[in-house]
Design an enzyme around this catalytic site. Structure first.
Site, PDB file in Angstrom:
ATOM      1  N   TYR A  47       1.270  -1.490  -0.116  1.00  0.00           N
ATOM      2  CA  TYR A  47       0.324   0.113  -0.132  1.00  0.00           C
ATOM      3  C   TYR A  47       0.760   0.680  -0.248  1.00  0.00           C
ATOM      4  O   TYR A  47       0.782   1.559  -0.739  1.00  0.00           O
ATOM      5  CB  TYR A  47      -0.560   0.267   1.092  1.00  0.00           C
ATOM      6  CG  TYR A  47      -2.467  -0.939   1.112  1.00  0.00           C
ATOM      7  CD1 TYR A  47      -2.237  -1.588  -0.207  1.00  0.00           C
ATOM      8  CD2 TYR A  47      -2.756  -0.909   1.916  1.00  0.00           C
ATOM      9  CE1 TYR A  47      -3.548  -1.990  -0.216  1.00  0.00           C
ATOM     10  CE2 TYR A  47      -4.268  -1.538   2.591  1.00  0.00           C
ATOM     11  CZ  TYR A  47      -4.590  -2.529   1.088  1.00  0.00           C
ATOM     12  OH  TYR A  47      -5.202  -3.097   1.221  1.00  0.00           O
ATOM     13  N   GLY A  48       1.929   1.728   0.881  1.00  0.00           N
ATOM     14  CA  GLY A  48       2.594   2.867   0.888  1.00  0.00           C
ATOM     15  C   GLY A  48       2.848   3.188  -0.727  1.00  0.00           C
ATOM     16  O   GLY A  48       3.855   3.956  -0.694  1.00  0.00           O
ATOM     17  N   ASN A  79       0.769  -0.524   8.935  1.00  0.00           N
ATOM     18  CA  ASN A  79       0.654   1.330   8.811  1.00  0.00           C
ATOM     19  C   ASN A  79       0.128   1.920   7.543  1.00  0.00           C
ATOM     20  O   ASN A  79      -0.316   3.710   8.399  1.00  0.00           O
ATOM     21  CB  ASN A  79       2.491   1.205   8.704  1.00  0.00           C
ATOM     22  CG  ASN A  79       2.230   1.290  10.370  1.00  0.00           C
ATOM     23  OD1 ASN A  79       2.666   1.882  11.723  1.00  0.00           O
ATOM     24  ND2 ASN A  79       3.295   0.239  10.681  1.00  0.00           N
ATOM     25  N   THR A  80       0.103   2.167   6.900  1.00  0.00           N
ATOM     26  CA  THR A  80       0.181   3.495   5.784  1.00  0.00           C
ATOM     27  C   THR A  80      -1.712   3.203   5.646  1.00  0.00           C
ATOM     28  O   THR A  80      -2.110   4.508   5.862  1.00  0.00           O
ATOM     29  CB  THR A  80       0.097   2.342   4.128  1.00  0.00           C
ATOM     30  OG1 THR A  80       1.478   2.686   3.784  1.00  0.00           O
ATOM     31  CG2 THR A  80      -0.148   3.023   3.152  1.00  0.00           C
ATOM     32  N   CYS A 189       6.905  -0.516  11.476  1.00  0.00           N
ATOM     33  CA  CYS A 189       5.973  -1.381   9.973  1.00  0.00           C
ATOM     34  C   CYS A 189       5.434  -2.394  10.843  1.00  0.00           C
ATOM     35  O   CYS A 189       6.414  -2.770  12.174  1.00  0.00           O
ATOM     36  CB  CYS A 189       7.541  -1.345   9.583  1.00  0.00           C
ATOM     37  SG  CYS A 189       6.934  -2.085   8.409  1.00  0.00           S
ATOM     38  N   THR A 190       5.172  -2.626  10.601  1.00  0.00           N
ATOM     39  CA  THR A 190       4.214  -4.329  10.995  1.00  0.00           C
ATOM     40  C   THR A 190       5.354  -5.796  10.929  1.00  0.00           C
ATOM     41  O   THR A 190       5.010  -6.431  11.318  1.00  0.00           O
ATOM     42  CB  THR A 190       2.891  -4.082  10.667  1.00  0.00           C
ATOM     43  OG1 THR A 190       2.532  -4.498   9.796  1.00  0.00           O
ATOM     44  CG2 THR A 190       2.255  -3.775  11.402  1.00  0.00           C
ATOM     45  N   HIS A 191       6.464  -5.564   9.079  1.00  0.00           N
ATOM     46  CA  HIS A 191       7.179  -6.708   9.657  1.00  0.00           C
ATOM     47  C   HIS A 191       8.022  -6.328  10.574  1.00  0.00           C
ATOM     48  O   HIS A 191       8.841  -7.350  10.969  1.00  0.00           O
ATOM     49  CB  HIS A 191       7.689  -6.218   7.971  1.00  0.00           C
ATOM     50  CG  HIS A 191       6.908  -6.440   6.617  1.00  0.00           C
ATOM     51  ND1 HIS A 191       6.194  -6.599   6.755  1.00  0.00           N
ATOM     52  CD2 HIS A 191       6.775  -7.904   6.304  1.00  0.00           C
ATOM     53  CE1 HIS A 191       5.308  -6.696   5.350  1.00  0.00           C
ATOM     54  NE2 HIS A 191       6.083  -7.795   5.526  1.00  0.00           N
TER      55      HIS A 191
END
Length: 272
Positions: A47-48, A79-80, A189-191
């Protein structure tokens, strides 16, 4: 749009791909009796690099999907989407909605003693200044230093998060923090939780890492308890997975993210 969920209803969790699985894992630990539907929009990842209007469009489609499944709450594990779509979604859908930005900002504000907070994330998240704005919303006196770390995501997805290469890159990216007084670092960032050990080693030992899955999980748990929406049936919760494309890749990489085989995975097609 409205829905009439019951305490036994599922909780929706969505991301453009794999990163949100780290949030899901935290939610499952914090709320073991709850059931979840994880939605990975793998046809449109990431999405970024999309416009705000496009991310909002994709997010609205996913919200409608969750409504059809009568979910009792939704977590935006991206996050995005949290930064650009959350406000629009709250205005359009009558369902409790939780983003990953605000809870982490609140927690970082509460625990920082030096009142200096670091944020790391993708280019789009750092450019959006979502965490700085969220801290301003709560009238925090903390200052922020934000750094983008674009190579972290491919390193993680290649399974290289704890390799010498990853450690060297982390030290290079995070070096500017060494000359600051930050004592709290938000993983924006969820990664990044997959790389948490490597990131911690590249920081000063006293710096506390803030994980969005934990912070949003506590906020969600408090909401469910306050509104008498917890699942008290006594039956252990289940998790179902849906993707919009590349189910084999999601299965392979996703299993690595959550440490178990992904079951009951289904593919859903949306119009572009």
């Amino acid at each position: 749009m409205t829905t009439k969920p019951i305490p036994e209803s599922h909780i929706g969790v969505f991301d453009s791909g794999l990163g949100g699985l780290t949030v899901l894992t935290s939610l499952e630990k914090i709320l073991p009796n709850e059931s979840f539907i994880y939605f990975g929009d793998t046809a449109h990842v990431p999405y970024g690099n999309k416009s705000a209007d496009t991310v909002i469009h994709y997010s609205r489609n996913i919200m409608n999907f969750f409504l059809r499944h009568n979910t009792k709450a939704v977590v935006i594990a991206c996050n995005t989407a949290s930064a650009v779509a959350c406000k629009e979604l709250r205005n359009s859908f009558d369902i409790p909605l939780f983003d990953v930005v605000a809870p982490s900002a609140v927690h970082a504000n509460n625990i920082s003693k030096t009142r200096k907070i670091g944020v790391i994330g993708t280019h789009s998240t750092i450019f959006s200044k979502a965490y700085t704005r969220s801290l301003a919303d709560i009238k925090s006196d903390c200052s922020t230093i934000e750094i983008s770390c674009p190579l972290f995501v491919p390193l993680i997805e290649e399974g290289w998060s704890d390799t010498p290469v990853a450690k060297e890159i982390a030290c290079s990216y995070l070096k500017p923090f060494q000359k600051t007084e930050i004592d709290t670092l938000i993983l924006g960032c969820t990664h990044y939780p997959i790389m948490g050990k490597t990131i911690q080693e590249a920081m000063k030992s006293h710096v506390q890492l803030v994980y969005s899955g934990e912070t949003v999980g506590r906020k969600l748990a408090a909401h469910l308890k306050k509104n008498n929406c917890t699942n008290d049936s006594g039956i252990l919760g289940e998790t179902r997975f849906y993707v919009t494309d590349f189910p084999q890749k999601f299965d392979e990489l996703g299993s690595r993210f959550i440490g178990r085989k992904i079951k009951e995975k289904k593919i859903i097609y949306f119009s572009r």
